[in-house]
Design an enzyme around this catalytic site. Structure first.
Site, PDB file in Angstrom:
ATOM      1  N   ASP A  31      92.134 -13.744   2.129  1.00  0.00           N
ATOM      2  CA  ASP A  31      91.420 -14.794   1.405  1.00  0.00           C
ATOM      3  C   ASP A  31      92.395 -15.956   1.194  1.00  0.00           C
ATOM      4  O   ASP A  31      93.557 -15.889   1.621  1.00  0.00           O
ATOM      5  CB  ASP A  31      90.914 -14.226   0.062  1.00  0.00           C
ATOM      6  CG  ASP A  31      89.687 -14.970  -0.459  1.00  0.00           C
ATOM      7  OD1 ASP A  31      89.375 -16.067   0.044  1.00  0.00           O
ATOM      8  OD2 ASP A  31      89.053 -14.454  -1.400  1.00  0.00           O
ATOM      9  N   HIS A  56      92.254 -13.014  -5.090  1.00  0.00           N
ATOM     10  CA  HIS A  56      92.156 -13.595  -6.430  1.00  0.00           C
ATOM     11  C   HIS A  56      91.480 -12.601  -7.361  1.00  0.00           C
ATOM     12  O   HIS A  56      90.830 -11.652  -6.902  1.00  0.00           O
ATOM     13  CB  HIS A  56      91.346 -14.897  -6.376  1.00  0.00           C
ATOM     14  CG  HIS A  56      90.016 -14.707  -5.724  1.00  0.00           C
ATOM     15  ND1 HIS A  56      88.933 -14.216  -6.408  1.00  0.00           N
ATOM     16  CD2 HIS A  56      89.625 -14.883  -4.433  1.00  0.00           C
ATOM     17  CE1 HIS A  56      87.916 -14.113  -5.559  1.00  0.00           C
ATOM     18  NE2 HIS A  56      88.313 -14.510  -4.357  1.00  0.00           N
ATOM     19  N   GLU A  67      92.325 -18.122  -2.018  1.00  0.00           N
ATOM     20  CA  GLU A  67      92.574 -18.544  -3.408  1.00  0.00           C
ATOM     21  C   GLU A  67      93.842 -17.921  -3.987  1.00  0.00           C
ATOM     22  O   GLU A  67      94.387 -18.427  -4.969  1.00  0.00           O
ATOM     23  CB  GLU A  67      91.378 -18.198  -4.299  1.00  0.00           C
ATOM     24  CG  GLU A  67      90.136 -19.047  -4.049  1.00  0.00           C
ATOM     25  CD  GLU A  67      89.205 -18.443  -3.018  1.00  0.00           C
ATOM     26  OE1 GLU A  67      89.615 -17.503  -2.306  1.00  0.00           O
ATOM     27  OE2 GLU A  67      88.057 -18.923  -2.929  1.00  0.00           O
ATOM     28  N   HIS A 111      87.583 -15.871   3.883  1.00  0.00           N
ATOM     29  CA  HIS A 111      87.286 -16.930   2.916  1.00  0.00           C
ATOM     30  C   HIS A 111      86.237 -17.906   3.453  1.00  0.00           C
ATOM     31  O   HIS A 111      86.391 -18.466   4.558  1.00  0.00           O
ATOM     32  CB  HIS A 111      88.547 -17.712   2.559  1.00  0.00           C
ATOM     33  CG  HIS A 111      88.256 -18.943   1.743  1.00  0.00           C
ATOM     34  ND1 HIS A 111      87.910 -18.868   0.409  1.00  0.00           N
ATOM     35  CD2 HIS A 111      88.218 -20.252   2.081  1.00  0.00           C
ATOM     36  CE1 HIS A 111      87.682 -20.095  -0.044  1.00  0.00           C
ATOM     37  NE2 HIS A 111      87.863 -20.958   0.952  1.00  0.00           N
ATOM     38  N   HIS A 152      86.780 -15.619  -9.386  1.00  0.00           N
ATOM     39  CA  HIS A 152      85.334 -15.544  -9.127  1.00  0.00           C
ATOM     40  C   HIS A 152      85.077 -14.222  -8.419  1.00  0.00           C
ATOM     41  O   HIS A 152      86.019 -13.541  -8.008  1.00  0.00           O
ATOM     42  CB  HIS A 152      84.847 -16.720  -8.264  1.00  0.00           C
ATOM     43  CG  HIS A 152      85.366 -16.710  -6.859  1.00  0.00           C
ATOM     44  ND1 HIS A 152      86.614 -17.170  -6.515  1.00  0.00           N
ATOM     45  CD2 HIS A 152      84.825 -16.253  -5.704  1.00  0.00           C
ATOM     46  CE1 HIS A 152      86.806 -17.029  -5.216  1.00  0.00           C
ATOM     47  NE2 HIS A 152      85.736 -16.465  -4.699  1.00  0.00           N
ATOM     48  N   GLU A 188      86.346  -8.753  -6.007  1.00  0.00           N
ATOM     49  CA  GLU A 188      86.414  -8.560  -4.556  1.00  0.00           C
ATOM     50  C   GLU A 188      87.446  -7.501  -4.185  1.00  0.00           C
ATOM     51  O   GLU A 188      87.255  -6.726  -3.246  1.00  0.00           O
ATOM     52  CB  GLU A 188      86.719  -9.901  -3.887  1.00  0.00           C
ATOM     53  CG  GLU A 188      85.569 -10.895  -4.071  1.00  0.00           C
ATOM     54  CD  GLU A 188      85.923 -12.317  -3.661  1.00  0.00           C
ATOM     55  OE1 GLU A 188      86.862 -12.506  -2.862  1.00  0.00           O
ATOM     56  OE2 GLU A 188      85.260 -13.254  -4.140  1.00  0.00           O
TER      57      GLU A 188
HETATM   58 ZN   LIG Z   1      87.962 -17.077  -1.005  1.00  0.00          ZN
END
Ligand SMILES: [Zn+2]
Length: 274
Positions: free
Chosen positions: A8, A104, A10, A60, A115, A134
């Site tokens: 990802d 993240h 972030e 992502h 998130h 996640e």
């Molecule tokens: Zn992401």
């Protein structure tokens, strides 16, 4: 030894803001280069520890962020979206370990750009009664295929989240959150060195000694998801088998985690129409 990497953006060092994570953002080009650098560090650490195949899944947004021309030549890249298992597309029972890079923390925890799947729609969710983001969901999917998560890299909040869910996992903290969109970051070369070293240790020590185990969440798999408004919940309720728990919340249960996960994604996509 085969290693699967879900990457990802972030949780990459230097990335703190939407102007870096969105394709329209003015700093997106730099962020995807930083992301590719951290992924390469994990690939290099895995190869040095004896990995014979490393598959990287770009995880992502558009899932077309990693610069393939700058990726380590020994890695294979799954790029593009949507794809059936999303951030875990490509996982199978033949992998020995999974790494999560640039991850993240879950929605509602004080981590950089926190998130869960969709910041606009998802207020929070649980899997079998436990709050998961996640990291947890994707670790459960790996676990469903018998694959342990041996390394998680991101900010200090996701590192703590991973340690709580995945005993024995190696974590690399590349930044400390100062706010949702601010962090104290390691210089990229330093972050990459730490990731390279931890990737090697994750395979040579954590995996070799059996300190990491595939995450088992039990059967049936029950997702409970809360949205930001009742209209989103109305739309998600269109998924056959989804049950309205309260005004903003739905649940979906299935003996197969993968089926439940696909229903979860369908609910989130539908909620996004509002
Ligand atoms: Zn992401």
């Amino acid at each position: 030894m085969r290693v699967f990497i879900s990457a990802d953006i972030e949780g990459v060092s230097g990335v703190v803001d939407g102007s870096q994570t969105s394709e329209q953002g003015f700093d997106y080009g730099r962020a995807r280069r930083l992301m590719t650098g951290e992924v390469n560090a994990a690939v290099e650490g895995a190869l040095a520890a004896g990995a014979t195949e490393v598959v990287v899944n770009d995880s992502h947004g558009s899932m077309r962020n990693i610069l393939i021309e700058e990726l380590n030549p020994e890695a294979k890249l799954i790029t593009g979206a949507p794809k059936p298992l999303s951030m875990m597309e490509g996982i199978d029972g033949g992998f020995d370990a999974a790494f999560f890079i640039g991850y993240h923390s879950r929605a509602g925890t004080r981590g950089v750009l926190n998130h869960t799947i969709s910041g606009r729609t998802v207020f929070g969710l649980t899997l079998n009664g436990r709050p998961y983001g996640e990291c947890g969901i994707n670790a459960a999917i790996a676990g469903r295929f018998g694959v342990p998560v041996a390394l998680v890299a991101g900010d200090s909040t996701v590192a703590a989240e991973a340690q709580a869910i995945l005993p024995g996992v190696r974590t690399v903290v590349v930044k400390e959150q100062r706010a949702r969109v601010a962090a104290r970051c390691l210089q990229p070369d330093k972050a990459r060195r730490l990731i390279r070293e931890a990737a090697g240790e994750a395979l040579r020590v954590a995996l070799a000694r059996g300190e990491v185990k595939p995450l088992a969440v039990g059967t049936p798999a029950v997702f409970q998801i809360s949205f930001h408004n009742t209209g989103m919940a109305d739309m998600a309720e269109l998924v056959p088998g989804a049950k309205r728990v309260d005004d903003m919340t739905l649940s979906f249960a299935h003996d197969d985690l993968i089926v439940a996960f696909k229903a979860l994604r369908a609910m989130i996509y539908l909620a996004g129409v509002i």
